[in-house]
Design a protein around this motif. Structure first.
Motif, PDB file in Angstrom:
ATOM      1  N   ILE A 280       0.834  -1.207   0.000  1.00 52.40           N
ATOM      2  CA  ILE A 280       0.000   0.000   0.000  1.00 52.40           C
ATOM      3  C   ILE A 280       0.866   1.252   0.000  1.00 52.40           C
ATOM      4  CG2 ILE A 280      -1.539   1.373   1.472  1.00 52.40           C
ATOM      5  CD1 ILE A 280      -2.845  -1.293   2.294  1.00 52.40           C
ATOM      6  N   ALA A 281       1.935   1.230   0.798  1.00 51.47           N
ATOM      7  CA  ALA A 281       2.803   2.401   0.892  1.00 51.47           C
ATOM      8  C   ALA A 281       3.443   2.743  -0.452  1.00 51.47           C
ATOM      9  CB  ALA A 281       3.877   2.164   1.953  1.00 51.47           C
ATOM     10  N   GLN A 282       3.652   1.728  -1.284  1.00 49.46           N
ATOM     11  CA  GLN A 282       4.230   1.974  -2.607  1.00 49.46           C
ATOM     12  C   GLN A 282       3.195   2.511  -3.592  1.00 49.46           C
ATOM     13  OE1 GLN A 282       7.473   1.751  -3.461  1.00 49.46           O
ATOM     14  NE2 GLN A 282       7.934   1.231  -1.328  1.00 49.46           N
ATOM     15  N   ASN A 283       1.964   2.016  -3.471  1.00 50.74           N
ATOM     16  CA  ASN A 283       0.907   2.412  -4.419  1.00 50.74           C
ATOM     17  C   ASN A 283      -0.415   2.615  -3.690  1.00 50.74           C
ATOM     18  OD1 ASN A 283       2.367   1.990  -7.141  1.00 50.74           O
ATOM     19  ND2 ASN A 283       2.686   0.034  -6.084  1.00 50.74           N
TER      20      ASN A 283
ATOM     21  N   GLY B 250      -4.047   3.339  -2.628  1.00 48.07           N
ATOM     22  CA  GLY B 250      -5.320   3.510  -3.310  1.00 48.07           C
ATOM     23  C   GLY B 250      -5.479   2.732  -4.591  1.00 48.07           C
ATOM     24  N   THR B 251      -4.404   2.108  -5.080  1.00 50.36           N
ATOM     25  CA  THR B 251      -4.472   1.443  -6.387  1.00 50.36           C
ATOM     26  C   THR B 251      -4.355  -0.072  -6.298  1.00 50.36           C
ATOM     27  OG1 THR B 251      -2.080   1.648  -6.757  1.00 50.36           O
ATOM     28  CG2 THR B 251      -3.469   3.475  -7.486  1.00 50.36           C
ATOM     29  N   THR B 252      -4.174  -0.605  -5.080  1.00 48.70           N
ATOM     30  CA  THR B 252      -4.042  -2.052  -4.929  1.00 48.70           C
ATOM     31  C   THR B 252      -5.382  -2.666  -4.538  1.00 48.70           C
ATOM     32  OG1 THR B 252      -3.535  -2.076  -2.551  1.00 48.70           O
ATOM     33  CG2 THR B 252      -1.715  -1.603  -4.054  1.00 48.70           C
TER      34      THR B 252
ATOM     35  N   ILE C 177      -9.003  13.974   2.047  1.00 51.61           N
ATOM     36  CA  ILE C 177      -7.824  13.213   2.471  1.00 51.61           C
ATOM     37  C   ILE C 177      -7.469  12.167   1.416  1.00 51.61           C
ATOM     38  CG2 ILE C 177      -6.911  11.680   4.261  1.00 51.61           C
ATOM     39  CD1 ILE C 177      -7.340  14.562   5.160  1.00 51.61           C
ATOM     40  N   ASP C 178      -6.181  11.980   1.184  1.00 44.91           N
ATOM     41  CA  ASP C 178      -5.718  10.954   0.238  1.00 44.91           C
ATOM     42  C   ASP C 178      -5.520   9.597   0.907  1.00 44.91           C
ATOM     43  OD1 ASP C 178      -5.479  12.658  -2.079  1.00 44.91           O
ATOM     44  OD2 ASP C 178      -3.746  13.572  -1.090  1.00 44.91           O
TER      45      ASP C 178
ATOM     46  N   ARG D 202     -10.436   6.373  -5.369  1.00 44.48           N
ATOM     47  CA  ARG D 202      -9.168   5.635  -5.255  1.00 44.48           C
ATOM     48  C   ARG D 202      -8.240   6.235  -4.203  1.00 44.48           C
ATOM     49  NH1 ARG D 202      -8.606   2.116  -9.518  1.00 44.48           N
ATOM     50  NH2 ARG D 202      -6.326   2.091  -9.460  1.00 44.48           N
ATOM     51  N   LYS D 203      -8.810   6.662  -3.125  1.00 45.14           N
ATOM     52  CA  LYS D 203      -8.037   7.095  -1.960  1.00 45.14           C
ATOM     53  C   LYS D 203      -7.901   5.905  -1.008  1.00 45.14           C
ATOM     54  CE  LYS D 203      -8.267  11.284  -3.637  1.00 45.14           C
ATOM     55  NZ  LYS D 203      -7.111  11.893  -4.325  1.00 45.14           N
ATOM     56  N   GLN D 204      -6.802   5.865  -0.276  1.00 41.28           N
ATOM     57  CA  GLN D 204      -6.514   4.692   0.551  1.00 41.28           C
ATOM     58  C   GLN D 204      -7.107   4.822   1.949  1.00 41.28           C
ATOM     59  OE1 GLN D 204      -4.668   1.766  -0.351  1.00 41.28           O
ATOM     60  NE2 GLN D 204      -5.625   1.087   1.552  1.00 41.28           N
ATOM     61  N   LEU D 205      -7.719   3.726   2.416  1.00 42.03           N
ATOM     62  CA  LEU D 205      -8.224   3.655   3.782  1.00 42.03           C
ATOM     63  C   LEU D 205      -7.546   2.502   4.512  1.00 42.03           C
ATOM     64  CD1 LEU D 205     -11.269   4.193   1.983  1.00 42.03           C
ATOM     65  CD2 LEU D 205     -11.609   5.041   4.315  1.00 42.03           C
ATOM     66  N   VAL D 206      -7.094   2.770   5.725  1.00 41.21           N
ATOM     67  CA  VAL D 206      -6.527   1.743   6.604  1.00 41.21           C
ATOM     68  C   VAL D 206      -7.238   1.858   7.946  1.00 41.21           C
ATOM     69  CG1 VAL D 206      -4.481   0.876   7.777  1.00 41.21           C
ATOM     70  CG2 VAL D 206      -4.278   1.822   5.454  1.00 41.21           C
ATOM     71  N   MET D 207      -7.785   0.750   8.416  1.00 41.74           N
ATOM     72  CA  MET D 207      -8.508   0.751   9.682  1.00 41.74           C
ATOM     73  C   MET D 207      -7.957  -0.338  10.589  1.00 41.74           C
ATOM     74  SD  MET D 207     -12.321   1.190   8.056  1.00 41.74           S
ATOM     75  CE  MET D 207     -11.890   0.038   6.746  1.00 41.74           C
ATOM     76  N   THR D 208      -7.965  -0.082  11.887  1.00 43.74           N
ATOM     77  CA  THR D 208      -7.562  -1.100  12.850  1.00 43.74           C
ATOM     78  C   THR D 208      -8.703  -1.367  13.820  1.00 43.74           C
ATOM     79  OG1 THR D 208      -6.685   0.242  14.677  1.00 43.74           O
ATOM     80  CG2 THR D 208      -5.257  -0.061  12.752  1.00 43.74           C
ATOM     81  N   SER D 209      -8.699  -2.574  14.361  1.00 40.57           N
ATOM     82  CA  SER D 209      -9.745  -2.975  15.295  1.00 40.57           C
ATOM     83  C   SER D 209      -9.210  -4.082  16.187  1.00 40.57           C
ATOM     84  CB  SER D 209     -10.977  -3.471  14.526  1.00 40.57           C
ATOM     85  OG  SER D 209     -11.941  -4.026  15.398  1.00 40.57           O
TER      86      SER D 209
END
Length: 469
Positions: A158-161, A163-165, A231-232, A263-270
Motif C-alpha cells: 500500500i505504501a508503494q501504491n 489507493g491502487t491495490t 484526504i488521500d 481511489r483514496k486509501q483507507l486503513v482501519m484497525t480494530s
C-alpha cells in the motif's frame, strides 16, 4: 540567574514532587542533573535516550508549567544524554548526544484539535495538514515474523501504491499491543516520505467521534465531511469504538464511499475482525470487507527477541543475552508488555545502580506479568535431545556405544542434573538404568566439551532454548 540555576532546579523538583507519585519522582526526576542555564535555555542531563523520550511523552506539560513558573515564561529545555560504552573489548568511553529539539515551548494538549478547523474553509482543498503521524512508528523498527507477515507485506504494498491495490481498505485486527497502530503509522510515514504532496491523516475513532460531535454542536458538519473527503490516505485506529454510534457511522459511511470511489486509501484497525463487530450498521460492515482483512497475532519468540534487542539498543541499555532470552520467553502477550518490562528494568538499574541480571528480571516480571515456569522433566529432556540429534528415544536407553548415541545420552544426563532436583542415581536409573558413576562421568565429559568446543556449546544453547519454549 546563571549562577544559581541549580537552586532553581531544586525548586522545580519540589513542585514536581508534589504533583507525581513518589515512585515516579524517584524513577524519572531524581537521576536528572542540571548542567547549565543560558539564554533562557535550561540544559539537563538524563541517563539514556529512552529517559528523554519518556519525559517528553509523559511529563512535558508538568515540566513546561514548572519551568515557566520558576525560570520564567519562554524557558526552553535542552536534553543531554550520556551513553557509556560498556564493551569489555574497548576502553570505556562517553558519547554525548545532545537533542536539537527544544521542546518545552508550546503547551501540549490532552487532545488533538479537529484538523478541519486548522485552515480556512476555502483553502482546505489545497492546504497541507498535520498528518498526526508518530515518526517513531516506521517500517525500519517494525519487525516481521509469521505472526504479522501478511499485514506487513500488505502495508508495504500500500505504501508503494496507495489507493491502487486490491488492499483497499486494509482492515487490521488483533489483540491490544500486537502492533496495529505501529503498522498504520508506518504506512502513512512511508507514503508521506515518497509522496509528500499526499494528504495523509492518522486519527483514532474516538478523536473522529469527538470532532464529529463538535461539528454537530457548531453546525459545521459540511466542513467536517468536506475535510475528510479531501484526504488521500486516511488511517483510522480502533474502529470498533464506532459501535452503537449510528450517526457517526452514517457520516463515516459517506466519507468512506467518497474516498474509495476516488481511489483514496483507507486503513482501519480494530481489536476484532469485521464479522465480530457488534453495533455496526450492515452497509458499513460490508465495506470493511471490500479489501484485505489481516490479523496480527501475538508476537512469537523470534519477533519478541528482535523487538527487545532493538529497544535495548535504542535506549542505550546493556543487557546480557541470557536476560533478553528470559524476557522473550516469558513475556508473550504483546509488545507493550515487553516495553513495560524494559522500562521497569531500566528504572531499577538506574536508581539502584545495579546490573540488569536474571534475578532482577525475574523480580520485575513477577510484579508486572504472570509468569508460569515451564516444568522441565527428565522425560521432556530426553524427548528434546532425541529430536535434536535425530535418534529414537529407545536408543538412549540401549547399550549402544555409538558415538552419537553416547553423546545424546550424556547430554540428557547433564541437562537432567541442571534442570531437575533428582539425584545422580535417580537420573541414571531413569536414563538407561545407568549407575551413579556413569552419570558423574557424563557430567564431567559434557563440562569438558563446553569449555573447549564452541560448536558443541552452540548446540547445547540451541537444545536448552528448545527446552524452555
Amino acid at each position: 540567574m546563571n549562577s544559581d540555576f541549580t537552586t532553581l532546579w531544586d525548586k522545580c523538583l519540589d513542585i514536581i514532587k508534589d504533583n507525581v507519585q513518589e515512585a515516579a519522582f524517584k524513577t524519572w526526576f531524581t537521576p536528572i542533573q542540571p548542567l547549565s542555564f543560558k539564554n533562557k535555555v535550561l540544559t539537563i542531563q538524563v541517563p539514556t535516550p529512552f529517559f528523554y523520550e519518556y519525559l517528553e511523552e509523559k511529563y512535558v506539560n508538568l515540566l513546561r508549567k514548572t519551568l515557566f513558573r520558576v525560570f520564567g515564561e519562554g524557558t526552553q529545555l535542552m536534553y543531554k544524554v550520556v551513553v557509556v560504552n560498556k564493551n569489555q573489548d574497548q576502553p570505556k568511553s562517553t558519547i554525548e548526544i545532545e537533542t536539537s529539539k527544544k521542546s518545552i515551548v508550546a503547551e501540549k494538549k490532552d487532545f488533538r484539535p479537529s484538523p478541519f478547523t486548522q485552515v480556512p474553509v476555502k483553502a482546505k482543498e489545497q492546504a497541507d495538514i498535520d498528518s498526526q503521524l508518530n515518526p517513531n512508528y516506521n517500517f525500519e523498527n517494525y519487525f516481521c515474523s509469521t505472526s504479522n507477515k501478511l499485514a506487513r507485506t500488505a502495508g508495504e504494498t500500500i505504501a508503494q501504491n496507495p489507493g491502487t491495490t486490491a488492499f483497499n481498505p486494509l482492515f487490521l485486527y488483533g489483540e491490544s499491543g500486537v502492533g496495529k497502530t505501529h503498522l498504520a503509522h508506518a504506512i502513512g510515514i512511508q507514503i508521506k516520505e515518497q509522496q509528500p504532496d499526499k494528504r495523509v491523516l492518522y486519527v483514532t475513532a474516538h478523536q473522529f467521534q469527538v470532532q464529529y460531535t463538535d461539528a454537530v454542536r457548531t453546525n459545521t458538519v459540511n466542513d467536517f465531511i468536506n475535510f475528510y473527503q479531501s484526504i488521500d490516505i486516511l488511517l483510522i485506529d480502533d474502529i470498533q469504538e464506532f459501535a452503537g454510534k449510528t450517526q457517526t457511522q452514517n457520516t463515516f459511511f459517506h466519507i468512506f464511499n467518497h474516498l474509495h470511489q476516488n481511489r483514496k486509501q483507507l486503513v482501519m484497525t480494530s481489536d476484532r475482525p469485521p464479522v465480530s463487530l457488534d453495533g455496526m450498521v450492515p452497509r458499513l460492515l460490508t465495506r470493511f470487507k471490500w479489501g484485505l482483512t489481516a490479523e496480527l497475532e501475538r508476537p512469537d519468540y523470534d519477533l519478541r527477541k528482535s523487538i527487545l534487542t532493538n529497544k535495548i539498543r535504542h535506549d542505550g541499555l546493556s543487557i546480557k543475552k541470557e536476560v533478553v532470552d528470559y524476557i522473550a520467553r516469558n513475556v508473550t502477550e504483546n509488545v507493550r508488555d515487553l516495553e513495560g518490562v524494559i522500562i521497569s528494568l531500566m528504572a531499577h538499574s538506574t536508581i539502584f545502580n545495579r546490573e540488569i541480571s536474571i534475578d532482577l528480571a525475574e523480580r520485575v516480571l513477577s510484579k508486572n506479568i504472570h509468569v508460569e515456569k515451564k516444568q522441565i522433566s527428565v522425560e521432556s529432556i530426553q524427548e528434546t535431545v532425541c529430536k535434536y540429534f535425530n535418534i529414537e528415544n529407545k536408543q538412549i536407553h540401549s547399550k549402544s556405544r555409538k558415538r552419537e548415541i553416547v553423546l545424546a545420552r550424556q547430554v540428557s544426563m547433564y541437562l537432567s542434573k541442571k534442570y531437575t532436583d533428582f539425584s545422580l542415581s535417580r537420573i541414571g536409573d531413569m536414563i538407561g538404568k545407568r549407575d551413579h558413576a556413569t552419570v558423574l562421568h557424563a557430567l564431567k565429559n559434557i563440562n569438558g566439551l563446553l569449555d573447549i568446543d564452541k560448536s558443541f556449546k552452540s548446540n547445547m544453547d540451541e537444545i536448552e532454548e528448545l527446552l524452555r519454549q
